[in-house]
Scaffold this motif. Structure first.
Motif, PDB file in Angstrom:
ATOM      1  N   ASP A 432     -18.515   0.706   9.038  1.00  0.00           N
ATOM      2  CA  ASP A 432     -17.301  -0.089   8.871  1.00  0.00           C
ATOM      3  C   ASP A 432     -17.156  -0.577   7.435  1.00  0.00           C
ATOM      4  O   ASP A 432     -16.062  -0.579   6.859  1.00  0.00           O
ATOM      5  N   ARG A 435     -16.223   2.306   5.139  1.00  0.00           N
ATOM      6  CA  ARG A 435     -14.792   2.591   5.242  1.00  0.00           C
ATOM      7  C   ARG A 435     -13.986   1.672   4.314  1.00  0.00           C
ATOM      8  O   ARG A 435     -13.071   2.114   3.623  1.00  0.00           O
ATOM      9  N   GLY A 449     -12.221   9.823   8.041  1.00  0.00           N
ATOM     10  CA  GLY A 449     -12.677  10.421   9.287  1.00  0.00           C
ATOM     11  C   GLY A 449     -13.213   9.405  10.275  1.00  0.00           C
ATOM     12  O   GLY A 449     -13.281   8.206   9.989  1.00  0.00           O
ATOM     13  N   PRO A 450     -13.614   9.887  11.462  1.00  0.00           N
ATOM     14  CA  PRO A 450     -14.167   8.990  12.479  1.00  0.00           C
ATOM     15  C   PRO A 450     -15.484   8.378  12.027  1.00  0.00           C
ATOM     16  O   PRO A 450     -16.236   8.986  11.258  1.00  0.00           O
ATOM     17  N   GLN A 451     -15.769   7.161  12.512  1.00  0.00           N
ATOM     18  CA  GLN A 451     -16.965   6.438  12.105  1.00  0.00           C
ATOM     19  C   GLN A 451     -18.176   6.870  12.927  1.00  0.00           C
ATOM     20  O   GLN A 451     -18.639   6.175  13.831  1.00  0.00           O
ATOM     21  N   VAL A 452     -18.662   8.033  12.589  1.00  0.00           N
ATOM     22  CA  VAL A 452     -19.899   8.590  13.132  1.00  0.00           C
ATOM     23  C   VAL A 452     -20.797   8.849  11.928  1.00  0.00           C
ATOM     24  O   VAL A 452     -20.346   8.737  10.778  1.00  0.00           O
ATOM     25  N   PHE A 455     -19.627  10.494   8.791  1.00  0.00           N
ATOM     26  CA  PHE A 455     -18.671   9.816   7.913  1.00  0.00           C
ATOM     27  C   PHE A 455     -19.234   9.700   6.505  1.00  0.00           C
ATOM     28  O   PHE A 455     -18.517   9.857   5.510  1.00  0.00           O
ATOM     29  N   ASN A 459     -16.698  13.482   6.273  1.00  0.00           N
ATOM     30  CA  ASN A 459     -15.801  14.079   7.266  1.00  0.00           C
ATOM     31  C   ASN A 459     -14.349  13.667   7.027  1.00  0.00           C
ATOM     32  O   ASN A 459     -13.446  14.091   7.736  1.00  0.00           O
ATOM     33  N   SER A 460     -14.112  12.839   5.991  1.00  0.00           N
ATOM     34  CA  SER A 460     -12.759  12.445   5.608  1.00  0.00           C
ATOM     35  C   SER A 460     -12.083  13.595   4.860  1.00  0.00           C
ATOM     36  O   SER A 460     -12.744  14.473   4.311  1.00  0.00           O
TER      37      SER A 460
END
Length: 611
Positions: A432, A435, A449-452, A455, A459-460
């Motif tokens: 978080d 991001r 991208g998703p917060q896995v 990231f 993955n953005s």
């Protein structure tokens, strides 16, 4: 009211379109757009079939009505009483009055004036004069007003050469070029075909086209001019113009319809020399591709952008040219950033510190903090290894499967583009928080991208413009300025207010300096050394993805940053394809050297210009 309403002596701006002039950052003229040489085409030069195509589509009773439609007036009044807009039911005379004398507002007072003026105009002018005025002032899209320029913009010929089929298509544009220009998408194309068929059938119905002649029009008359045939927009200039126009309509609050009326002077941020040299660097690198010899060289696409540390977009490469490909690769948000995202993870760690144990306070991170650089190192949480939804332990992977030892400093890991330390660092900082820092640097939230765990490995999908902007934040010693493409806009000598972006603090100058030091190491002796430019005080790194579907190089000097992305995609399927074997590359290391080659050639050329 009828007797006290006078027909204005002068036509308004909707009937007197001008061109728009774009200037390079140094003040020299770049290009002109629009159709300032708008030709007043006499009605007798418009083929009768074309005239009746327009009348059939818009107002079949034109030659017999009093200039207004009683049923249309009732509909407008009922909509007004019901609180809705007053549109609907306009005759060609009313539309001409609106184009030539009034504005496009949908208000009852404007509609009422339109009706009175239409009655006046119908009495003051012949029907042919009104139709001629209407055909010469109506908007057909692609920046064109008037059927003569529309004929040139869509078919590359004079209106006198059009047939009924082509006229039926142009008539459809009067309902809204944004909905019926087939070049703007599949849905538009389908609507245009449907409207074209209806108009031809309507011409038969009103007796202005014989069934036999209608039967010969079986194939939709596809426009032959993709962008109106304006050679001024060849090469990269088309992409530059569209980017500047988009900025003006967004930041200057100028509608596209207003902008297309022309008369604007646009002073852009684009540097002519940089634009030319970036184009040359990309073209030189792409000569290494041979689609006829290697299947792996098909569908290879390149995007690049240079953004100043102060947010000015200085240059871009959007593709082979807007007249060939309207899709702007430099502004595309379809390609993952991969390990080019690592500097933001590093900056986040240096800023926030990390938490490695549950409920423990954050501990500081320095460039010399060590992490596990082993290939296949497990990703850890305070509770133990991280397991994905399939019950599989998540592990990091380094390019080429190389292990760098269990203790590698973060500075060295960034310089050598070692992935596993940043995968773990992202988890320790907190996805978080990572991001938040990526957004502060300039990466749009919509492309994150998703917060896995992945990231932290990019993955953005930021565009090349946004990647250059974010790297430029480090060049600006931690200050981020939103990218912009226009310095100033005026219309007929009057400046248009523009909301200039203001710099904001994203990282401390110390954190930005640490990132720069590591990325200079990358160029001097690390993963980016193949792109090193002797004598240049630059920083940068390559970027790869685990599935080898994208390759990046992003670098910067003290004044600007440049990002280059290369990927393979069949635009019909919109799926990324692995870069394995591109340009004959047989290296086990994933990615491609072409982005680094482009960056290096470009920087060398610009260094030569500065001497």
């Amino acid at each position: 009211m009828y007797w006290t309403t006078d027909i204005p002596e002068d036509l308004n701006s909707f009937a007197t379109q001008q061109d728009n002039v774009y200037y390079w950052a140094d003040g020299t003229q770049m290009t002109r757009t629009g159709w300032v040489r708008r030709q007043e085409m006499p009605l007798e030069q418009v083929p009768e079939d074309v005239r009746w195509a327009v009348l059939a589509a818009e107002n079949a009773s034109f030659y017999s009505d009093p200039g207004v439609s009683p049923s249309g007036i009732l509909r407008a009044a009922s909509r007004m009483i019901g609180g809705g807009e007053t549109q609907g039911g306009s005759t060609i005379t009313q539309q001409y009055v609106k184009n030539a004398y009034l504005n496009q507002d949908q208000t009852f007072s404007r509609k009422y004036t339109e009706i009175l003026l239409a009655l006046k105009v119908d009495n003051a002018f012949s029907k042919d004069e009104i139709l001629e005025g209407y055909l010469n002032t109506s908007w057909f899209g692609r920046g064109t007003y008037g059927i003569q320029r529309a004929a040139q913009a869509y078919y590359g010929k004079d209106v006198s050469e059009l047939n009924a089929s082509e006229g039926a298509f142009l008539a459809s544009l009067l309902k809204g070029a944004g909905l019926y220009d087939p070049a703007l998408g599949k849905a538009n194309h389908a609507r245009a075909v449907e409207r074209w068929k209806w108009t031809l059938d309507r011409m038969v119905e009103i007796g202005k086209l014989s069934p036999e002649k209608r039967a010969t029009f079986t194939r939709f008359p596809e426009p032959t001019q993709e962008t109106g045939g304006r050679t001024e927009l060849d090469g990269q200039q088309g992409y530059l113009v569209e980017l500047a126009k988009s900025y003006i309509t967004r930041s200057g609050k100028v509608s596209e319809a207003e902008f297309d009326l022309g008369g604007y002077q646009i002073y852009t941020t684009f540097d002519k020399t940089r634009t030319e040299e970036l184009d040359k660097a990309v073209q030189a690198a792409r000569k290494k591709l041979d689609p006829k010899k290697r299947k792996t060289d098909t569908f290879v696409r390149t995007g690049a952008a240079t953004v100043g540390a102060d947010g000015r977009i200085l240059a871009l490469y959007g593709g082979p040219g807007q007249l060939k490909q309207g899709f702007n690769e430099s502004n595309a948000v379809t390609v993952p950033a991969g390990s080019a995202f690592a500097p933001f993870v590093y900056a986040a760690g240096l800023t926030d510190g990390v938490v490695k144990e549950r409920d423990a306070p954050r501990s500081p991170v320095t460039p010399e903090s060590t992490y596990n650089g082993q290939h296949d190192a497990a990703v850890m949480t305070p509770e133990g290894p991280y397991w994905d939804r399939n019950g599989k332990m998540v592990r990091g992977k380094n390019d080429g499967g190389k292990s760098w030892g269990e203790n590698i400093s973060l500075r060295r890991a960034l310089a050598d583009s070692v992935n596993t330390p940043f995968l773990q660092l992202g988890m320790d900082v907190g996805l978080d928080r990572l991001r938040v820092h990526a957004q502060r640097a300039g990466i749009l939230a919509s492309s994150l991208g998703p917060q896995v765990p992945a990231f932290a490995l990019g993955n953005s999908t930021p565009s090349a413009i946004r990647m250059a902007t974010a790297y430029g934040t480090f060049a600006a010693k931690g200050m981020h300025t939103e990218p912009y493409s226009v310095l100033r806009v005026s219309r007929n000598g009057a400046d248009i207010p523009m909301a200039a972006p203001e710099p904001e603090r994203a990282f401390t100058s110390e954190v930005a300096g640490e990132v720069t030091d590591a990325l200079r190491d990358s160029l001097d002796s690390g993963a980016g050394r193949s792109a090193r430019v002797p004598g240049a005080r630059a920083a940068g790194k390559p970027g790869t993805t685990e599935d080898n579907k994208a390759a990046w190089f992003a670098g910067y000097t003290e004044t600007e940053a440049t990002a280059v992305v290369l990927y393979r995609m069949d635009l019909h399927k919109l799926e990324l394809i692995p870069l394995d074997g591109v340009a004959g590359n047989r290296s086990r290391t994933v990615g491609s050297t072409l982005p680094a080659d482009i960056w290096q050639a470009y920087e060398k050329a610009m260094a030569a210009h500065s001497r």
